[in-house]
Design an enzyme around this catalytic site. Structure first.
Site, short mmCIF file in Angstrom:
data_model
loop_
_atom_site.label_atom_id
_atom_site.label_comp_id
_atom_site.label_asym_id
_atom_site.label_seq_id
_atom_site.Cartn_x
_atom_site.Cartn_y
_atom_site.Cartn_z
N LYS A 189 36.46 -22.16 -37.21
CA LYS A 189 35.71 -21.52 -38.30
C LYS A 189 35.03 -22.61 -39.12
O LYS A 189 35.65 -23.28 -39.94
CB LYS A 189 36.62 -20.69 -39.22
N CYS A 299 34.51 -37.17 -48.90
CA CYS A 299 35.92 -37.10 -49.30
C CYS A 299 36.44 -38.45 -49.74
O CYS A 299 37.27 -38.55 -50.63
CB CYS A 299 36.76 -36.55 -48.16
P1 NAD Z 1 36.80 -25.85 -49.03
O1 NAD Z 1 38.25 -26.10 -49.10
O2 NAD Z 1 36.17 -25.01 -50.06
O3 NAD Z 1 36.43 -25.17 -47.63
C1 NAD Z 1 36.82 -25.77 -46.40
C2 NAD Z 1 36.91 -24.70 -45.35
O4 NAD Z 1 37.96 -23.81 -45.70
C3 NAD Z 1 35.65 -23.84 -45.23
O5 NAD Z 1 35.41 -23.53 -43.88
C4 NAD Z 1 36.03 -22.60 -46.00
O6 NAD Z 1 35.34 -21.44 -45.61
C5 NAD Z 1 37.50 -22.48 -45.67
N1 NAD Z 1 38.27 -21.67 -46.63
C6 NAD Z 1 38.01 -21.46 -47.95
N2 NAD Z 1 38.94 -20.64 -48.46
C7 NAD Z 1 39.80 -20.32 -47.47
C8 NAD Z 1 40.97 -19.51 -47.38
N3 NAD Z 1 41.43 -18.83 -48.41
N4 NAD Z 1 41.60 -19.43 -46.19
C9 NAD Z 1 41.16 -20.12 -45.12
N5 NAD Z 1 40.05 -20.88 -45.14
C10 NAD Z 1 39.38 -20.99 -46.29
O7 NAD Z 1 36.11 -27.30 -48.95
P2 NAD Z 1 34.56 -27.62 -48.82
O8 NAD Z 1 33.90 -27.36 -50.12
O9 NAD Z 1 34.00 -27.00 -47.59
O10 NAD Z 1 34.61 -29.19 -48.54
C11 NAD Z 1 34.77 -30.13 -49.53
C12 NAD Z 1 36.19 -30.62 -49.57
O11 NAD Z 1 36.57 -31.15 -48.30
C13 NAD Z 1 36.39 -31.77 -50.55
O12 NAD Z 1 37.56 -31.56 -51.28
C14 NAD Z 1 36.51 -33.00 -49.65
O13 NAD Z 1 37.22 -34.06 -50.23
C15 NAD Z 1 37.21 -32.41 -48.47
N6 NAD Z 1 37.03 -33.24 -47.28
C16 NAD Z 1 38.11 -33.94 -46.82
C17 NAD Z 1 37.99 -34.76 -45.71
C18 NAD Z 1 39.17 -35.54 -45.17
O14 NAD Z 1 39.12 -36.02 -44.05
N7 NAD Z 1 40.25 -35.69 -45.92
C19 NAD Z 1 36.76 -34.87 -45.06
C20 NAD Z 1 35.68 -34.13 -45.55
C21 NAD Z 1 35.84 -33.31 -46.66
#
Ligand code: NAD
Length: 494
Positions: A189, A299
């Site tokens: 997803k 991130c």
């Molecule tokens: P997000 O957590 O809002 O969303 C990530 C994914 O989770 C999306 O596909 C979203 O649709 C899904 N999601 C949201 N709510 C959900 C739920 N209740 N149940 C299941 N899935 C759900 O994050 P984002 O805004 O897409 O990305 C930014 C974040 O990602 C930042 O915090 C960043 O630091 C982090 N990030 C971390 C890494 C790493 O390797 N540690 C790499 C890239 C980004």
């Protein structure tokens, strides 16, 4: 590198596929619902995306399970799996301009970064992981001579992968390459804010010879498709990259369902320690990259700068010069160094944190509040805020935008303490020419990754991930394969 006008012309020829991809076929969501996919630099709709929910998740997981059980991929000879995955990588390379454009148009990243970082790194991830398939061995345990204990690493079954929008192609690649290489079926997803490259990747997988159903892609919102996937009773492992808030929810969903293993790569608020014995010019250039690359939507962005007091004035002057390299513009222009924020919500987040920084005593030394014009893209400004400290909201919380907090310190111990004073533990940068200090400090920093005299550099051979609220898993390297295999022990009495 193509010119601006060549990228513009090429973007006009692209077609976008926004339907779900299940068992090798593009199809609408079961509900028929869609949502618009918006280019954040023009605010124009690129296409409609299928809004998948529980019904689609059930169908995709059932199909993935059936394909896994059939053995058509999971039991294929490793050498053959390797050849097919290498062909997949070749196909991605043949379509590299298309992939570069898809993410640039979908989420606003500069085409320069796509061409030089995301696309080649994704291809490398597929090739390197494919090459591992027929080179990873099991073990024989050192039991007595009257028994033989064989330890093998086996695919887990169905992997659910949930990914973010900030490096759409690359984050998907880091998940699905090792999961599929290990013999699993994957239901992916992608983020609702950037789904296009994932769907194209799945289409090329089948073209390369990966059996239908080994990779199913369900675009959709987190609270519908993502939650249903995380709660599904027939998903064995969940691999997630995204925010710490959602990461915590996924652990709950796993506990409420089948106790599936959950691998989390979550948020960060990485520190950047600049010591007086550093190369100031290099440290300033690295500091600017570490917060302004990819609009700060990274991130591992080093959004907390701690600079030794004795060089602060000189360092800040050098940093201000380096900050000038980052200019917003059309991300299709190879000269552009900063594209728009992914959407209006992310721009508002940046604005809110800049306001809170000033209210709490911060001093804007460059940039500041975004100057938004309706319909002309969600552009933020590269912003540096001095006079910051660890008690301020914008220093504690992840902003995920181009906003740097500047703090100072006097001793090495103080620098380490300030760096570790965070709920996060993803990355950290240390700038010093003193080798002993470099080892001492990097050893004491609570994070999964430390860069000394550089920032953000990696390699497919090097694990990527964090500690504390930044997660528990590692993408890339052989360690990534461990996430998608179970260990089995077969003991034979001789
Ligand atoms: P997000 O957590 O809002 O969303 C990530 C994914 O989770 C999306 O596909 C979203 O649709 C899904 N999601 C949201 N709510 C959900 C739920 N209740 N149940 C299941 N899935 C759900 O994050 P984002 O805004 O897409 O990305 C930014 C974040 O990602 C930042 O915090 C960043 O630091 C982090 N990030 C971390 C890494 C790493 O390797 N540690 C790499 C890239 C980004």
């Amino acid at each position: 590198m193509k010119s601006y006008s060549e990228w513009q012309a090429l973007s006009e020829t692209l077609s976008f596929q926004g339907q779900a991809y299940i068992n090798g076929e593009f199809q609408s969501a079961a509900s028929g619902e869609t949502f618009p996919c918006i280019n954040p630099s023009t605010e124009k709709v690129l296409t409609d995306i299928a809004s998948c929910d529980e019904a689609d998740v059930n169908a995709a997981v059932a199909n993935s399970r059936e394909v896994f059980k059939s053995g058509v991929w999971s039991e294929m000879h490793p050498r053959q799996r390797k050849q097919i995955m290498l062909k997949w990588a070749d196909l991605i390379e043949q379509h590299k301009d298309e992939f570069a454009l898809l993410d640039t148009l979908d989420m606003g990243k500069s085409i320069n970064e796509m061409v030089n970082i995301d696309v080649p790194d994704a291809i490398d991830c597929f090739r390197w992981t494919a090459e591992c398939i027929d080179k990873v061995y099991g073990e024989i345990a050192p039991t007595g001579t009257d028994t033989l204990a064989l330890i093998s690493h086996n695919p887990v079954g169905v992997v659910g992968a949930i990914t973010p929008w900030n490096y759409p192609l690359l984050m998907v690649s880091w998940k699905i390459a090792p999961a599929i290489a290990a013999g699993n079926s994957v239901v992916l997803k992608p983020s609702e804010k950037a789904s296009l490259s994932a769907l194209r990747l799945a289409e090329l997988a089948v073209e390369a010879g990966i059996p239908k159903g080994v990779l199913n892609v369900l675009p959709g919102y987190g609270h519908t498709a993502g939650k249903a996937l995380a709660l599904h009773m027939d998903v064995n492992v969940l691999a997630f990259t995204g925010s710490t808030r959602v990461a915590g929810m996924l652990m709950g969903y796993a506990g409420q369902s089948n106790m599936k293993r959950v691998w989390l790569e979550a948020g960060g608020k990485s520190p950047n320690l600049v010591f007086a014995d550093c190369d100031i010019k290099k440290a300033a250039a690295g500091t600017a990259n570490a917060i302004f690359a990819n609009q700060g939507e990274v991130c591992i962005a080093c959004s907390r700068l701690y600079v030794e007091k004795s060089i602060k004035e000189e360092f800040m002057a050098a940093l201000m010069e380096e900050a000038k390299r980052f200019q917003t513009g059309d991300p299709l222009d190879p000269a552009t160094t900063m594209g728009p924020m992914v959407d209006g919500m992310q721009l508002e987040t940046v604005e809110r944190y800049i306001r809170s920084a000033v209210e709490e005593g911060g001093n804007i030394v460059t940039g500041g509040l975004p100057e938004y014009t309706d319909g002309q893209g969600f552009f933020a400004r590269p912003t540096i805020i001095d006079n910051a400290n660890n008690d301020m909201t914008f220093v504690k919380e992840e902003i995920f935008g181009p906003v740097l907090a500047v703090c100072d310190f006097e001793t090495e111990d103080e620098a380490i303490e300030l760096a570790n004073d965070s709920q996060y533990g993803l990355g950290a940068a240390v700038w010093t020419e003193n080798l002993s200090r470099a080892h001492r400090v990097s050893g004491k920093i609570e994070s999964g990754m430390v860069w000394v005299n550089t920032w953000g550099e990696g390699d497919t051979t090097v694990p990527f991930g964090g500690v504390k609220a930044s997660g528990n898993g590692r993408d890339k390297s052989l360690h990534a394969l461990e996430k998608y295999t179970d260990i089995k022990n077969v003991l034979i009495r001789l």
